[in-house]
Motif scaffolding. Structure first.
Motif, mmCIF file in Angstrom:
data_model
loop_
_atom_site.group_PDB
_atom_site.id
_atom_site.type_symbol
_atom_site.label_atom_id
_atom_site.label_comp_id
_atom_site.label_asym_id
_atom_site.label_seq_id
_atom_site.Cartn_x
_atom_site.Cartn_y
_atom_site.Cartn_z
ATOM 1 N N GLU B 91 0.835 -1.213 0.000
ATOM 2 C CA GLU B 91 0.000 0.000 0.000
ATOM 3 C C GLU B 91 0.872 1.267 0.000
ATOM 4 O O GLU B 91 0.588 2.227 -0.723
ATOM 5 N N ASN B 95 0.730 3.873 -3.019
ATOM 6 C CA ASN B 95 0.341 5.255 -2.690
ATOM 7 C C ASN B 95 1.388 6.260 -3.160
ATOM 8 O O ASN B 95 1.066 7.334 -3.666
ATOM 9 N N ARG B 98 1.225 6.501 -6.933
ATOM 10 C CA ARG B 98 -0.007 7.225 -7.274
ATOM 11 C C ARG B 98 0.168 8.736 -7.058
ATOM 12 O O ARG B 98 -0.288 9.548 -7.873
ATOM 13 N N ARG B 99 0.859 9.076 -5.973
ATOM 14 C CA ARG B 99 1.087 10.492 -5.697
ATOM 15 C C ARG B 99 1.955 11.131 -6.790
ATOM 16 O O ARG B 99 1.664 12.229 -7.268
#
Lengths: 233, 470
Positions: B91, B95, B98-99
């Motif tokens: 995760e 994350n 994705r950022r």
């Protein structure tokens, strides 16, 4: 979370899992159990290395033309003719200029010379070019591959985007295998020299065997790879 | 996608796969072809066992000094102008990526084949943000368009034949060309080329990172990796935290072992060694480089009796020799890591609850041990899983009963004697044409695919006694 915090948290936790105190520099590598990687093929003379290089390159479907330096321009022209001529892109490599290849191809074909001054246009031209011409740092006898370093005047895309890729190389620059290239780069690192941003070892044209294990050439990169090998021994 | 590739129960998956004639034919061909090529390359190299010793030595040294090498690697990536993110969990890794994608306002991402991004389920996370993620390895691309999953670490679409692939290309992309690998490959080449030119980000895995220089070394044959790391403005490399080498000199050994073990080649077509973002004045290559270092359970493995498995260089040689993989293919394992290596690491990364059956999908023949280029004792580690599951009371109920019964008979000679005598006579009466009328449990499973040996009604002890009196 900043980088330092993120790293320290991760590595402290890792060291704890490893059951040891956190360390910042690795222990020295133990003496290697054997020297086969660095000694392999080193018993061959330079001429024998070149023979090995050419033979295996041909197995890898590379078209190899060997010529003396005096014939290198005519050989480059005849290879371009053989592979459809049309538009050509070359690295702005002084070694290609000194050999007269750049000027000769510019006279005969619509040419683009890769340059930091022309920015994105370099990539557009490379994408549309039929042939890309580069000069290799080294050849590798074991795998029949060549080695390219990126630089502002030497684009990565010149050997990648055109349908055909011509690589100019001197026989004297053929190394036994990757071990010798690795040593060159390791020595640079030891002297705190910056690595090239991209080192490519390329053996043959782009290929795949993802459909029924049948080898197909040219899935993404060049469909043909050609070596112009200068006999300077 | 994540580690798990199927919600079906193990038996259902296996039943489905053993009846998949196309897959079985393809896997047999792959094992034979790649196996023969590998052997040729092993013979050509010479001193193979000594090369294996050296590769094992390098990988062990890295694992023993992993914290220090990761520190050194990250220092050098930063020094070269790149960014590093350490992700403890899947995760955290997704994350972060994705950022970055959001910061870059990315609409299109081209990916080069990467097992660790499959493991952390990256595509699904990015697609939640309406980012188009395109797998660019031909095999992965074919699987992506048909919504299928990889069944091999090196040759992900090995389970499909040309007829299925043409059908997928026709139905999903309107392909009208011939049913030849050449024509279909050319079609995909043209289809993806524009995507490479338009993509905002290129994502790759990392075969080996070099601590000394902060470089990532990537191997492919197709050239898709070169395109994905040459044209987009941002490159994100995602690596399992153990995939390190001290210097390029050790990378030489590891890529030699990888290419020869994986596909029977002296070297893969492209070996691309990238150090940081593009340098000042360079026109191509990424302006921005990120290295994401993923733990996701690896530190627990390092702290366990399974740590030897972290030597793995993902060559897939163990799959190419495994008799169980030959029968059930990659999908039978229900994990992105199939075969012997999958039977070891899938339960470690995903837990026994999800992957308790995999250590039992193995005959402990040790063929995998003999081909592993870094000498991982895979069969012993698979057996270790079984021991742990026994200790945790996780073994299958039928096995529990069988072992109880065997222990009782084995410790009571009279019961054993009666049992084998009666068993021999009973089997002689019941087995007809290699099948038994009562097909339950292990007997039932065995007779689905094989014939039982016909007994002559005599136990071994009786036969031996008679033989001794002659």
């Amino acid at each position: 979370m900043d980088f330092q915090h993120n790293r320290e948290q991760f590595l402290n936790r890792l060291a704890a899992k490893m059951g040891k105190a956190r360390s910042f520099s690795p222990q020295a590598m133990e003496e290697p159990l054997n020297r086969y990687p660095t000694e392999r093929l080193t018993e061959l003379s330079q001429a024998q290395l070149c023979e090995e290089f050419v033979n295996f390159a041909k197995v890898m479907m590379v078209d190899v033309k060997v010529c003396p330096e005096s014939d290198v321009v005519s050989s480059a022209l005849s290879l371009c003719e053989k592979y459809g001529g049309n538009s050509v892109i070359l690295n702005d490599d002084e070694r290609l200029t000194r050999l007269g290849i750049t000027q000769a191809l510019q006279e005969k074909y619509p040419c683009h010379i890769w340059s930091p001054k022309t920015g994105q246009q370099n990539i557009d031209k490379a994408e549309k070019a039929n042939i890309g011409v580069v000069y290799a740092e080294y050849g590798l006898a074991e795998s029949g591959g060549i080695v390219l370093y990126s630089q502002p005047e030497r684009g990565r895309a010149v050997s990648l985007l055109p349908e055909k890729s011509i690589v100019v190389l001197r026989k004297s620059q053929v190394l036994p295998r990757v071990a010798q290239l690795a040593k060159v780069l390791h020595d640079k690192a030891q002297k705190s020299e910056r690595m090239p941003s991209c080192v490519n070892i390329i053996s043959g044209p782009s290929s795949t065997a993802d459909i029924e294990l049948i080898k197909v050439v040219g899935v993404h990169g060049p469909v043909a790879k050609i070596y112009l090998l200068i006999d300077d021994l | 996608m994540s580690l798990k590739t199927s919600n079906l129960a193990f038996k259902e998956r296996v039943n489905h796969e053993v009846n998949n004639e196309i897959m079985r034919k393809a896997v047999v061909k792959a094992q034979e072809t790649i196996g023969a090529n590998r052997q040729k390359m092993v013979d050509e190299l010479g001193h193979w066992e000594e090369w294996r010793d050296l590769a094992k030595q390098i990988r062990n040294h890295v694992l023993q000094n992993l914290d220090a090498y990761l520190y050194q690697l990250s220092e050098n990536v930063i020094k070269n102008g790149g960014h590093v993110f350490f992700a403890e969990t899947a995760e955290e890794a997704t994350n972060y990526i994705r950022r970055i994608a959001r910061e870059k306002n990315a609409k299109k991402i081209v990916k080069s084949k990467s097992m660790v991004t499959e493991e952390i389920g990256l595509n699904a996370v990015l697609e939640q943000d309406n980012i188009q993620v395109i797998e660019t390895d031909l095999g992965e691309y074919l699987l992506q368009i048909s919504g299928d999953k990889p069944s091999h670490i090196v040759v992900p679409a090995i389970h499909k034949d040309r007829h299925q692939i043409r059908k997928d290309l026709h139905e999903k992309l309107g392909y009208e060309g011939a049913e030849t690998p050449e024509d279909m490959t050319l079609f995909v080449r043209k289809k993806i080329r524009q995507d490479f030119l338009e993509a905002d980000i290129g994502i790759s895995g990392c075969n080996f990172a070099v601590a000394e220089t902060g470089s990532v070394c990537l191997v492919t044959n197709e050239g898709n990796l070169r395109l994905a790391t040459t044209l987009p403005k941002t490159h994100i490399a995602v690596m399992g935290m153990e995939r390190l080498a001290p210097t390029f000199q050790e990378v030489d050994v590891l890529i030699t072992m990888l290419a020869r073990s994986a596909v029977g080649a002296k070297l893969t077509g492209y070996n691309t060694w990238l150090t940081g973002p593009r340098l000042e004045g360079e026109t191509d290559g990424p302006e921005d480089f990120h290295l994401v270092i993923v733990d996701n359970g690896r530190s627990d493995i390092l702290a366990s009796e399974f740590k030897e498995v972290l030597r793995c260089i993902r060559c897939g040689a163990c799959l190419n020799t495994c008799p169980a993989y030959r029968q059930i293919g990659g999908h039978g394992y229900g994990s992105i890591y199939p075969g012997p290596i999958g039977a070891v690491i899938s339960p470690l990364l995903g837990g026994y609850e999800e992957f308790k059956d995999l250590p039992y999908a193995c005959s402990l023949c040790t063929a995998c041990n003999s081909v592993c280029p870094v000498r991982i004792p895979l069969a012993q580690l698979i057996n270790k899983h079984r021991e742990k599951m026994v200790a945790q009371n996780l073994r299958p109920p039928l096995e529990k009963l069988s072992i109880l019964g065997f222990n009782f008979a084995n410790s009571h000679p009279a019961v054993w004697k009666v049992g084998v005598n009666m068993g021999a006579k009973l089997m002689n009466k019941l087995i007809k044409d290699g099948k038994a009328p009562i097909s339950v449990g292990a007997l039932g499973e065995w007779t689905k695919a094989r014939n039982l040996p016909q007994s002559d009604g005599e136990s071994f002890r009786d036969w031996f006694k008679k033989r001794g009196s002659n």
